[in-house]
Design a protein around this motif. Structure first.
Motif, short mmCIF file in Angstrom:
data_model
loop_
_atom_site.label_atom_id
_atom_site.label_comp_id
_atom_site.label_asym_id
_atom_site.label_seq_id
_atom_site.Cartn_x
_atom_site.Cartn_y
_atom_site.Cartn_z
N GLN A 3 38.95 118.31 -19.29
CA GLN A 3 39.98 117.31 -19.10
C GLN A 3 41.18 117.72 -19.94
N SER A 4 42.26 118.12 -19.29
CA SER A 4 43.42 118.55 -20.02
C SER A 4 44.66 118.47 -19.16
N THR A 5 45.73 118.09 -19.78
CA THR A 5 47.03 118.14 -19.12
C THR A 5 47.93 119.12 -19.85
N ASP A 6 47.37 119.89 -20.76
CA ASP A 6 48.13 120.85 -21.55
C ASP A 6 48.52 122.05 -20.70
N PRO A 7 49.84 122.21 -20.44
CA PRO A 7 50.27 123.34 -19.60
C PRO A 7 50.06 124.68 -20.29
N GLY A 8 49.77 124.69 -21.59
CA GLY A 8 49.57 125.94 -22.31
C GLY A 8 48.18 126.51 -22.16
N ILE A 9 47.26 125.77 -21.55
CA ILE A 9 45.90 126.26 -21.38
C ILE A 9 45.89 127.32 -20.28
N ASP A 10 45.30 128.47 -20.58
CA ASP A 10 45.22 129.56 -19.62
C ASP A 10 44.02 129.32 -18.70
N LEU A 11 44.30 129.03 -17.43
CA LEU A 11 43.25 128.74 -16.46
C LEU A 11 43.06 129.91 -15.51
N ASP A 12 41.84 130.04 -15.05
CA ASP A 12 41.50 130.99 -14.00
C ASP A 12 42.31 130.64 -12.75
N PRO A 13 42.72 131.63 -11.95
CA PRO A 13 43.48 131.33 -10.72
C PRO A 13 42.76 130.37 -9.77
N GLU A 14 41.44 130.46 -9.69
CA GLU A 14 40.69 129.55 -8.82
C GLU A 14 40.73 128.12 -9.35
N ASP A 15 40.75 127.96 -10.67
CA ASP A 15 40.86 126.62 -11.26
C ASP A 15 42.26 126.06 -11.04
N ARG A 16 43.28 126.90 -11.17
CA ARG A 16 44.65 126.45 -10.87
C ARG A 16 44.75 126.01 -9.42
N LYS A 17 44.04 126.71 -8.55
CA LYS A 17 44.07 126.38 -7.12
C LYS A 17 43.55 124.97 -6.88
N ILE A 18 42.43 124.60 -7.48
CA ILE A 18 41.90 123.26 -7.20
C ILE A 18 42.78 122.17 -7.82
N ILE A 19 43.44 122.47 -8.92
CA ILE A 19 44.39 121.50 -9.49
C ILE A 19 45.57 121.32 -8.54
N THR A 20 46.08 122.42 -8.00
CA THR A 20 47.18 122.34 -7.03
C THR A 20 46.76 121.56 -5.79
N LEU A 21 45.55 121.80 -5.30
CA LEU A 21 45.06 121.06 -4.14
C LEU A 21 44.92 119.58 -4.43
N ALA A 22 44.45 119.24 -5.62
CA ALA A 22 44.33 117.82 -6.00
C ALA A 22 45.70 117.16 -6.07
N ARG A 23 46.66 117.84 -6.65
CA ARG A 23 48.03 117.30 -6.71
C ARG A 23 48.59 117.11 -5.31
N SER A 24 48.36 118.08 -4.45
CA SER A 24 48.88 118.01 -3.08
C SER A 24 48.28 116.84 -2.31
N ALA A 25 46.97 116.62 -2.48
CA ALA A 25 46.32 115.50 -1.79
C ALA A 25 46.90 114.17 -2.24
N ARG A 26 47.14 114.05 -3.53
CA ARG A 26 47.71 112.81 -4.06
C ARG A 26 49.12 112.58 -3.50
N ALA A 27 49.94 113.60 -3.54
CA ALA A 27 51.32 113.47 -3.06
C ALA A 27 51.39 113.28 -1.54
N ARG A 28 50.63 114.07 -0.80
CA ARG A 28 50.67 114.03 0.66
C ARG A 28 50.24 112.68 1.20
N ASN A 29 49.22 112.10 0.58
CA ASN A 29 48.67 110.85 1.08
C ASN A 29 49.23 109.62 0.38
N GLY A 30 50.04 109.81 -0.65
CA GLY A 30 50.62 108.69 -1.37
C GLY A 30 49.56 107.78 -1.98
#
Length: 99
Positions: A3-30
């Motif tokens: 659980q982190s919102t720290d942009p300084g944490i170095d994440l694996d590209p696959e982990d960044r991908k699921i965060i991006t997908l989660a953000r997109s679902a929230r925004a797309r569906n309001g």
């Protein structure tokens, strides 16, 4: 699940991908929350909050349910994007149940 919102944490590209997908679902569906989980085979399930008169599910529990319904037996990663301070205990329990 980290659980982190720290942009300084170095994440694996696959982990960044699921965060991006989660953000997109929230925004797309309001919806209040977006979530994504990755199962043991690398498949990803993305969901938003479900708010019907007869059914209310958080985005994370919805994504976990989608994974289970598709035959997943464990999770490698989970991400939830929400305005809340943290994922609920019920959400974390759902991830642990499959994790």
């Amino acid at each position: 699940m980290t659980q982190s919102t720290d942009p300084g944490i170095d994440l694996d590209p696959e982990d960044r991908k699921i965060i991006t997908l989660a953000r997109s679902a929230r925004a797309r569906n309001g919806v209040p929350e977006g979530a994504a989980v990755r199962d043991e085979t690398g498949r990803t399930y993305v969901a938003g909050t479900v708010e019907l008169a007869s059914l209310q599910l958080s985005a994370l529990r919805t994504a976990v349910a989608m994974a289970v319904a598709s035959g997943a037996t464990s999770l490698e990663a989970a991400a939830v994007v929400t305005a809340a301070d943290r994922a609920s205990d019920e959400d974390l329990a759902a991830v642990r149940d499959l994790g």
